[in-house]
Design an enzyme around this catalytic site. Structure first.
Site, mmCIF file in Angstrom:
data_model
loop_
_atom_site.group_PDB
_atom_site.id
_atom_site.type_symbol
_atom_site.label_atom_id
_atom_site.label_comp_id
_atom_site.label_asym_id
_atom_site.label_seq_id
_atom_site.Cartn_x
_atom_site.Cartn_y
_atom_site.Cartn_z
ATOM 1 N N CYS B 83 0.779 -1.244 -0.084
ATOM 2 C CA CYS B 83 -0.281 -0.100 0.060
ATOM 3 C C CYS B 83 1.015 1.305 -0.058
ATOM 4 O O CYS B 83 0.172 2.397 -0.087
ATOM 5 C CB CYS B 83 -0.942 0.050 1.329
ATOM 6 S SG CYS B 83 -1.885 -1.509 1.560
ATOM 7 N N CYS B 206 -12.772 1.433 8.965
ATOM 8 C CA CYS B 206 -12.129 0.792 7.751
ATOM 9 C C CYS B 206 -12.083 1.634 6.462
ATOM 10 O O CYS B 206 -13.015 2.305 6.242
ATOM 11 C CB CYS B 206 -12.548 -0.530 7.550
ATOM 12 S SG CYS B 206 -12.719 -1.787 8.949
ATOM 13 N N ILE B 209 -12.573 -0.280 -0.431
ATOM 14 C CA ILE B 209 -12.104 -0.911 -1.542
ATOM 15 C C ILE B 209 -12.573 0.049 -2.649
ATOM 16 O O ILE B 209 -13.675 0.538 -3.014
ATOM 17 C CB ILE B 209 -12.663 -2.273 -1.922
ATOM 18 C CG1 ILE B 209 -12.419 -3.267 -0.879
ATOM 19 C CG2 ILE B 209 -12.423 -2.634 -3.283
ATOM 20 C CD1 ILE B 209 -10.986 -3.741 -0.925
ATOM 21 N N LYS B 328 -9.734 6.932 4.359
ATOM 22 C CA LYS B 328 -11.080 6.565 4.932
ATOM 23 C C LYS B 328 -12.406 7.123 4.113
ATOM 24 O O LYS B 328 -13.436 6.376 3.826
ATOM 25 C CB LYS B 328 -10.960 7.182 6.395
ATOM 26 C CG LYS B 328 -12.521 6.937 7.141
ATOM 27 C CD LYS B 328 -12.511 5.204 7.468
ATOM 28 C CE LYS B 328 -13.887 5.284 7.923
ATOM 29 N NZ LYS B 328 -14.753 4.789 6.767
ATOM 30 N N HIS B 332 -9.389 4.326 -1.001
ATOM 31 C CA HIS B 332 -7.845 3.682 -1.182
ATOM 32 C C HIS B 332 -7.615 2.674 -1.962
ATOM 33 O O HIS B 332 -7.704 1.587 -2.015
ATOM 34 C CB HIS B 332 -7.699 3.135 0.397
ATOM 35 C CG HIS B 332 -6.556 2.534 0.781
ATOM 36 N ND1 HIS B 332 -5.256 3.095 0.247
ATOM 37 C CD2 HIS B 332 -6.164 1.566 1.540
ATOM 38 C CE1 HIS B 332 -4.161 2.423 0.464
ATOM 39 N NE2 HIS B 332 -4.527 1.430 1.385
#
Lengths: 384, 384
Positions: B83, B206, B209, B328, B332
């Site tokens: 990442c 989290c 995607i 967030k 991402h």
């Protein structure tokens, strides 16, 4: 830019290394290179790897391998340019030293290919081609290179015997290399009698699936002069791209990315192709070496078949090509190949290539290629 | 080393971009960056991407994307550090310009994540962890970060409300960013009432995607001065590794790779953490931002929860963090994130961040992280 030297080199015997994992074979090669250099620390790591995600389910190799070599927190980076990943890693490490950002850089290449089955390996290798426009229509790399070979035969009269002579020469060289995966000599008749994979390419026209790693330590010239090994410098680096899909090229037998990368590397080195004493090139298939010797200028366009036939590229010839055995005999763990090419040239320029030593070798060239020529990396090395 | 400036920046609105392919979203971002810079050619391309092999069946992005942008034969290179691939790509491009090897370098990050199902995406993301020693035993990234969160709560009394406040702050910022994937404001109650993924992390703790690309053009200072945009320089770059597996760390709440990368970047820039006016950091999970603000030195060890509670990291606070919305809210797409962080800081330092503008921003920091902190890349940017 600072001048850059190769301080140390190392690789294990390549093959189907089922009892070792990707991290194991990397650490083996890295420790051999560190030992060869007599250096006890590194400042940065670059690893060339094509597809550890598809072959082993593991990305993030910069961190994984720095950790397993006990070198965290040094920066660790993976670079990828399909089968030219190793050459691209060398070029990236070269810039890290040349820029002054890092002093001692461990550049490695690694690929663990035999942990998956044949279909999965074919799929993984296909990701170096245009997945949506080539693989989707059924193309595989043997098929793509077979089309290049057919066109070369049609345009220039190249023969299956000439293709076979590439394999015969490289296996003869590989028989002198204790680290080669397939170190047996073969004959033209054996190549022509071997199973047909994609007409006109027989299985002995193709490089194998291989597990293996290779590592070199790069550093500044002043540091290299303090070490005991003969000094070998990287004096030129070139990288170029071409259309990724074969059908988009004006001329599919013309490896334009190799031509451009070689022009740039030679210009940077202040050399011409006539100055080169030996070359390690990307013979993933026998036809590839023929097209590469033309793109580099060792032969006129279309005359690569006649070049190998003449013996000029054999050990003892005018311009020995693939003294290590090449991808064909030494093996082709895709991400490691470009780094291993540097290792062979360093051994030759240091005069430590034993039974395959090229006499009076002073300047060597490496040519590493991705896909069907979508990318290429060329380096020029010189003995001080 | 030559000084390096950011000449142009570009990205599209991120989200689930099912009607576009990886090459499409890359080209969109690259053209926006070229347009922003008013430059008509590039000399080299670096692309950060974590796992195009597993997400899209396509490697060899350097060649593919150079080809589709119409830029072959320029050198095209992919770099990967999970990442942190985007940050690693920026650092690689920085060295290409700093070394003098290339003048104008297009650095992009791209990830197309929604073409596979949830199980496949979880597997692909797991390749950023230690596949053989973490994932094999059932660990996933939500699980790994949940363990970090539990430990932080146990040692320092950090609360679920404080974790939620990270999400609330970043969504508030994201609501001011027209390119964010999830630009809606949320409340602490909504976070705490959302489905539990890995205790104590709710789904709103989290990052999502995402499909997306981001691109920046890097070049030498003298060229930047001839262009019309306000001058923004990259004055520091640091990269570091840590053990890839969480269980091998002495202290799992201490992000050592981030600390080391920040120290190196600040030293290179000749700055201290007190000089930083805003930061974009890797909030893949809310607990990550808490640990990162501690590792960077914005808070004492263990005090990251209290830092967000105090409002210091909000827009208008002492040290605004993730004004873009962060991972967030902005989304991402793993390989693109590190490049998009640079874009946000450039917009802020140019004074063109509109409703999320930090007043008098002169010096910004980006922190991009791979896996559970196995790698980190930090950059310092300054307005001339």
């Amino acid at each position: 830019m600072r001048e850059v030297a190769v301080l140390g080199v190392g690789m294990q015997k390549w093959g189907e290394l089922w009892e070792k994992s990707l991290r194991d074979i990397f650490v083996e090669a890295a420790l051999l290179a560190l030992d060869d250099s007599a250096i006890d620390h590194i400042d940065s790591m670059v690893v060339g790897c094509m597809s550890s995600g598809l072959f082993t389910g593991q990305e993030h190799l910069g961190s994984l391998l720095a950790d397993y070599l006990g070198q965290a927190p040094v920066p660790g980076l993976r670079v990828e340019s399909a089968c030219a990943s190793g050459g691209a890693a060398v070029r990236t490490g070269f810039m890290q030293v040349a820029s002054g950002m890092h002093d001692i850089v461990l550049v490695s290449g690694v690929e663990k290919m035999t942990d998956v089955g044949g279909d999965e390996a074919t799929y993984a290798l296909g990701t170096a081609a245009d997945q949506e426009y080539e693989c989707f229509n059924g193309a595989t790399f043997p098929g793509l290179y077979a089309m290049i070979a057919r066109r070369h035969m049609y345009e220039f009269g190249t023969t299956s015997e000439q293709l076979a002579q590439i394999a015969v020469k490289n296996h003869d060289n590989g028989s002198r290399n204790p680290l080669a995966q397939f170190p047996m000599k073969i004959s033209v008749d054996q190549v022509l009698g071997s199973v047909m994979i994609a007409d006109p390419l027989h299985i002995l026209d193709c490089s194998p699936i291989t597990d293996g790693a290779a590592a070199v330590i790069l550093g500044p010239i002043d540091l290299a002069k303090k070490l005991k090994k003969p000094l070998v410098k990287i004096i030129g680096s070139g990288q170029a791209t071409d259309t990724i899909a074969l059908q988009d090229r004006e001329d599919m037998t013309d490896l334009k990315s190799t031509r451009k990368a070689a022009e740039d590397a030679l210009a940077m080195a202040g050399k011409t192709i006539g100055d080169i004493d030996l070359a390690e090139v990307h013979d993933c298939f026998t036809i590839a070496e023929i097209c590469i010797t033309e793109a580099l200028g060792f032969a006129e366009k279309g005359q690569g078949g006649k070049l190998v036939e003449s013996g000029a590229t054999a050990l003892g010839g005018e311009i020995p090509v693939n003294t290590s055995g090449g991808l064909k005999s030494k093996g082709h763990p895709v991400g490691a190949t470009g780094v291993a090419q540097i290792i062979e040239v360093v051994h030759q320029l240091r005069g430590e290539a034993d039974k395959r030593q090229v006499k009076d070798a002073r300047v060597g060239l490496t040519q590493n290629m991705g896909g069907s020529g979508g990318s290429a990396v060329v380096h020029i090395l010189e003995a001080e």
